[in-house]
Design an enzyme around this catalytic site. Structure first.
Site, PDB file in Angstrom:
ATOM      1  NE  ARG A   1      -3.824   0.097   2.170  1.00 27.62           N
ATOM      2  CZ  ARG A   1      -4.589   0.530   3.160  1.00 27.62           C
ATOM      3  NH1 ARG A   1      -4.606  -0.124   4.307  1.00 27.62           N
ATOM      4  NH2 ARG A   1      -5.338   1.595   3.021  1.00 27.62           N
TER       5      ARG A   1
ATOM      6  CD  GLN B   1     -14.709   5.501   6.308  1.00 28.92           C
ATOM      7  OE1 GLN B   1     -14.986   4.380   6.737  1.00 28.92           O
ATOM      8  NE2 GLN B   1     -15.364   6.045   5.303  1.00 28.92           N
TER       9      GLN B   1
ATOM     10  CG  HIS C   1      -9.645   4.392   9.659  1.00 28.45           C
ATOM     11  ND1 HIS C   1     -10.415   3.815   8.675  1.00 28.45           N
ATOM     12  CD2 HIS C   1     -10.439   4.431  10.751  1.00 28.45           C
ATOM     13  CE1 HIS C   1     -11.614   3.540   9.155  1.00 28.45           C
ATOM     14  NE2 HIS C   1     -11.662   3.908  10.409  1.00 28.45           N
TER      15      HIS C   1
ATOM     16  CG  ASN D   1     -20.594   5.048  -3.485  1.00 30.66           C
ATOM     17  OD1 ASN D   1     -20.343   4.235  -4.377  1.00 30.66           O
ATOM     18  ND2 ASN D   1     -20.100   4.944  -2.268  1.00 30.66           N
TER      19      ASN D   1
END
Ligand code: OAD
Length: 261
Positions: free
Chosen positions: A78, A111, A129, A223
């Protein structure tokens, strides 16, 4: 609570822009979808697996205890992917939205751990997060920013030699209290709450949507498709956030000083 609204896509965008124009304060919750157009994978797309593991199984303290190399491989992959990624038009539009309202009347709650909101120029960012760039020592607890530097499979602390871990929030771990408090206050104070590119299934972050409704904010979802947030939103704008957000900001800016509806 507000009655649900059923518009054509063009009317819906116009209505959302009017709600924003009438808002004194705005909060936004973003998820992995806002970074999809930067080439970063979302969590729950396709088979939702990373080398056969559910994200819930590699992003826990128990997984790290059991197999730290596996967890670090996931996080190093990542980290490498964010090294190659830049902000997209959706990130930039959110930075423009902050400029429109001013940072004291705008909060960007995310997030995401990819740092792309900051790279786009957003300032009032609340990272629920954590951030992929930072690491924390499992021994002395020191937190350091390692940027996107490639780290070994089992990186060690320069100060005490103990194993480092990603300084992100894993499942089964609490959110940073100060960040959560500030996010809750921003949601309490906002008149308009945008929910962008999140499946809205991970709590406590997704609980901010109910809070926004309870405090009587207009909830606008952006979305690709309907999510767990949709039935709690006053309005859903379906499409890529990299297209919808710039158009929304453009429409907002064409409604100077509007303070009604
Ligand atoms: P998910 O992968 O669960 O959801 C991504 C959402 O983005 C989906 O609803 C997609 O439909 C939407 N999406 C994809 N591409 C989009 C685009 N171009 N424009 C708009 N929407 C798009 O990601 P999150 O909701 O962020 O937590 O996941 C929440 C948390 O679960 C993450 O922070 C992470 C994860 O496991 C931890 O690691 C603790």
């Amino acid at each position: 609570m507000h009655p649900p609204v059923d518009d054509s896509p063009i009317d819906a965008l116009d209505r959302a822009a009017r709600w924003l124009a009438a808002a004194r304060s705005v909060a936004v919750l973003t998820g992995a979808g806002v970074s999809a157009e930067s080439g970063l994978a979302t969590f729950r797309a396709a088979d939702g697996l990373w080398e056969g593991h559910r994200v819930e199984d590699v992003a826990t303290p128990e997984a790290f205890e059991r197999d730290p190399a596996l967890v670090w491989n996931f996080y190093n992959a990542r980290r490498a992917s964010i090294a190659a990624a830049g902000p997209n038009a959706g990130h930039l539009a959110l930075a423009a939205l902050e400029n429109h309202f001013g940072s004291d009347r705008f909060a960007l709650i995310t997030q995401n751990v990819d740092g792309l909101h900051a790279a786009a120029g957003s300032r009032h960012i609340l990272e629920l997060h954590g951030n992929l760039r930072t690491v924390r020592c499992t021994g002395c607890g020191i937190v350091t920013d390692r940027g996107v530097e490639a780290l070994p499979e089992l990186p060690r602390c320069d100060a005490c030699g103990e194993l480092l871990r990603p300084a992100v929030v894993w499942f089964h771990e609490p959110l940073p209290e100060d960040v959560w408090y500030e996010a809750s206050m921003a949601v309490r104070d906002c008149n308009c709450f945008l929910v962008v590119g999140t499946s809205a299934v991970v709590y406590p972050a997704a609980g901010l949507i109910e809070r926004a409704r309870a405090w009587d904010a207009r909830v606008i979802e952006i979305n690709l498709a309907a999510t767990e947030a949709s039935h709690r939103a006053d309005l859903s704008l379906f499409g890529p956030s990299g297209q919808i957000l710039p158009e929304l900001v453009r429409q907002l800016e064409s409604k100077p000083g509007e303070r009604s509806e």
